[in-house]
Write a protein that holds these residues in place. Structure first.
Motif, PDB file in Angstrom:
ATOM      1  N   ILE A   8      13.499  49.056   9.024  1.00 22.96           N
ATOM      2  CA  ILE A   8      14.699  48.264   9.335  1.00 22.96           C
ATOM      3  C   ILE A   8      14.519  47.573  10.684  1.00 22.96           C
ATOM      4  CG2 ILE A   8      17.163  48.392   9.872  1.00 22.96           C
ATOM      5  CD1 ILE A   8      17.304  50.712   7.790  1.00 22.96           C
ATOM      6  N   GLN A   9      14.083  48.309  11.686  1.00 19.08           N
ATOM      7  CA  GLN A   9      13.828  47.703  12.994  1.00 19.08           C
ATOM      8  C   GLN A   9      12.761  46.614  12.882  1.00 19.08           C
ATOM      9  OE1 GLN A   9      12.728  50.870  15.679  1.00 19.08           O
ATOM     10  NE2 GLN A   9      14.861  51.354  16.174  1.00 19.08           N
ATOM     11  N   TYR A  10      11.723  46.884  12.113  1.00 23.36           N
ATOM     12  CA  TYR A  10      10.644  45.914  11.932  1.00 23.36           C
ATOM     13  C   TYR A  10      11.185  44.612  11.334  1.00 23.36           C
ATOM     14  CZ  TYR A  10       6.473  43.815   9.840  1.00 23.36           C
ATOM     15  OH  TYR A  10       5.487  42.941   9.452  1.00 23.36           O
ATOM     16  N   GLN A  11      12.002  44.723  10.302  1.00 24.55           N
ATOM     17  CA  GLN A  11      12.561  43.521   9.661  1.00 24.55           C
ATOM     18  C   GLN A  11      13.472  42.751  10.615  1.00 24.55           C
ATOM     19  OE1 GLN A  11      11.605  42.188   6.810  1.00 24.55           O
ATOM     20  NE2 GLN A  11      10.190  43.895   6.517  1.00 24.55           N
ATOM     21  N   ARG A  16      14.151  38.028  14.420  1.00 22.67           N
ATOM     22  CA  ARG A  16      14.293  37.532  15.797  1.00 22.67           C
ATOM     23  C   ARG A  16      13.077  36.691  16.183  1.00 22.67           C
ATOM     24  NH1 ARG A  16      17.261  35.157  19.371  1.00 22.67           N
ATOM     25  NH2 ARG A  16      16.580  35.592  21.490  1.00 22.67           N
ATOM     26  N   ILE A  17      11.897  37.097  15.759  1.00 28.06           N
ATOM     27  CA  ILE A  17      10.684  36.320  16.032  1.00 28.06           C
ATOM     28  C   ILE A  17      10.794  34.936  15.406  1.00 28.06           C
ATOM     29  CG2 ILE A  17       8.218  36.138  15.462  1.00 28.06           C
ATOM     30  CD1 ILE A  17       8.016  39.166  15.958  1.00 28.06           C
ATOM     31  N   GLU A  18      11.321  34.854  14.176  1.00 27.19           N
ATOM     32  CA  GLU A  18      11.507  33.557  13.520  1.00 27.19           C
ATOM     33  C   GLU A  18      12.423  32.648  14.339  1.00 27.19           C
ATOM     34  OE1 GLU A  18      12.532  33.426   9.354  1.00 27.19           O
ATOM     35  OE2 GLU A  18      11.339  35.226   8.983  1.00 27.19           O
ATOM     36  N   VAL A  19      13.505  33.204  14.850  1.00 28.12           N
ATOM     37  CA  VAL A  19      14.428  32.428  15.679  1.00 28.12           C
ATOM     38  C   VAL A  19      13.727  31.930  16.936  1.00 28.12           C
ATOM     39  CG1 VAL A  19      16.526  32.573  17.100  1.00 28.12           C
ATOM     40  CG2 VAL A  19      16.502  33.574  14.800  1.00 28.12           C
ATOM     41  N   LEU A  20      12.994  32.836  17.585  1.00 29.83           N
ATOM     42  CA  LEU A  20      12.300  32.478  18.820  1.00 29.83           C
ATOM     43  C   LEU A  20      11.191  31.461  18.581  1.00 29.83           C
ATOM     44  CD1 LEU A  20      12.149  36.004  20.466  1.00 29.83           C
ATOM     45  CD2 LEU A  20      13.469  34.036  21.280  1.00 29.83           C
ATOM     46  N   MET A  21      10.561  31.500  17.410  1.00 32.14           N
ATOM     47  CA  MET A  21       9.507  30.529  17.100  1.00 32.14           C
ATOM     48  C   MET A  21      10.066  29.105  17.045  1.00 32.14           C
ATOM     49  SD  MET A  21       6.524  32.039  16.746  1.00 32.14           S
ATOM     50  CE  MET A  21       5.553  31.016  15.690  1.00 32.14           C
ATOM     51  N   ASP A  22      11.340  28.976  16.698  1.00 34.19           N
ATOM     52  CA  ASP A  22      11.979  27.654  16.693  1.00 34.19           C
ATOM     53  C   ASP A  22      12.323  27.183  18.098  1.00 34.19           C
ATOM     54  OD1 ASP A  22      11.834  27.419  13.931  1.00 34.19           O
ATOM     55  OD2 ASP A  22      13.818  28.304  13.608  1.00 34.19           O
ATOM     56  N   GLU A  37      10.210  37.215  25.633  1.00 32.66           N
ATOM     57  CA  GLU A  37      10.742  38.025  24.532  1.00 32.66           C
ATOM     58  C   GLU A  37       9.867  37.871  23.285  1.00 32.66           C
ATOM     59  OE1 GLU A  37      14.805  38.699  21.895  1.00 32.66           O
ATOM     60  OE2 GLU A  37      14.736  37.035  23.323  1.00 32.66           O
ATOM     61  N   LEU A  38       9.492  36.652  22.973  1.00 34.02           N
ATOM     62  CA  LEU A  38       8.644  36.402  21.808  1.00 34.02           C
ATOM     63  C   LEU A  38       7.308  37.131  21.945  1.00 34.02           C
ATOM     64  CD1 LEU A  38       8.014  35.014  19.133  1.00 34.02           C
ATOM     65  CD2 LEU A  38       7.305  32.996  20.438  1.00 34.02           C
ATOM     66  N   ASP A  39       6.724  37.043  23.113  1.00 37.10           N
ATOM     67  CA  ASP A  39       5.437  37.697  23.360  1.00 37.10           C
ATOM     68  C   ASP A  39       5.555  39.210  23.164  1.00 37.10           C
ATOM     69  OD1 ASP A  39       2.676  37.577  24.161  1.00 37.10           O
ATOM     70  OD2 ASP A  39       3.285  38.328  26.130  1.00 37.10           O
ATOM     71  N   ALA A  42       6.279  40.075  19.401  1.00 36.25           N
ATOM     72  CA  ALA A  42       5.083  39.846  18.585  1.00 36.25           C
ATOM     73  C   ALA A  42       4.101  40.999  18.761  1.00 36.25           C
ATOM     74  CB  ALA A  42       4.434  38.523  18.959  1.00 36.25           C
ATOM     75  N   ASP A  43       3.943  41.485  19.984  1.00 42.74           N
ATOM     76  CA  ASP A  43       3.059  42.633  20.230  1.00 42.74           C
ATOM     77  C   ASP A  43       3.572  43.883  19.518  1.00 42.74           C
ATOM     78  OD1 ASP A  43       1.371  41.094  21.782  1.00 42.74           O
ATOM     79  OD2 ASP A  43       2.103  41.883  23.705  1.00 42.74           O
ATOM     80  N   LEU A  44       4.877  44.105  19.569  1.00 35.68           N
ATOM     81  CA  LEU A  44       5.464  45.267  18.893  1.00 35.68           C
ATOM     82  C   LEU A  44       5.268  45.173  17.383  1.00 35.68           C
ATOM     83  CD1 LEU A  44       8.803  45.703  20.882  1.00 35.68           C
ATOM     84  CD2 LEU A  44       6.840  47.252  20.881  1.00 35.68           C
ATOM     85  N   ALA A  45       5.511  43.993  16.824  1.00 34.84           N
ATOM     86  CA  ALA A  45       5.359  43.795  15.380  1.00 34.84           C
ATOM     87  C   ALA A  45       3.904  43.983  14.968  1.00 34.84           C
ATOM     88  CB  ALA A  45       5.869  42.414  14.979  1.00 34.84           C
TER      89      ALA A  45
END
Length: 120
Positions: A8-11, A16-22, A37-39, A42-45
């Motif tokens: 659930i946390q991963y999803q 959030r990564i998708e939002v930040l990529m925009d 935040e994105l960096d 992304a490392d956590l994912a």
């Protein structure tokens, strides 16, 4: 550093990564909070994915099929390129046969396939 504890946390992090990529692009300074935040996310994912969704090394038949597609080769043309018969290529593609060292060398040079993968 925190870790992703469950799917659930991963999803949620992926969303959030998708939002930040925009928001973040190549012109965004590394001092920007969104960039940081994105960096971090992304490392956590990536860490979570490596643990829960590992990607194995491809097999020689898989790589040969990919090279055939990329180079637009038929079994016959690949056989000619490697100096073997078309039935021998069929055996390599099905995993029924492994290449000899001279053929492995040709695969490495002519098809740009990692020697470690060929000889694995």
């Amino acid at each position: 550093m925190a870790r992703i504890k469950n799917e659930i946390q991963y999803q949620l992090i992926l969303k959030r990564i998708e939002v930040l990529m925009d928001i973040v692009n190549e012109d965004t300074p590394s001092s920007d909070p969104n960039y940081a935040e994105l960096d971090l996310l992304a490392d956590l994912a990536e860490e979570y994915e490596m643990e829960h969704y590992p990607v194995g090394q491809p097999t020689l038949p898989e790589v040969l099929k990919l090279r055939m597609y990329e180079m637009q080769l038929t079994q016959k043309s690949m056989a000619k390129l490697l100096g073997v018969s078309a039935p021998r290529i069929s055996e390599y593609l099905s995993g029924k046969s492994q290449p000899t060292f001279p053929i492995a060398r040709k695969m490495h040079h002519n098809l740009n396939i990692d020697a470690n993968l060929i000889l694995a």
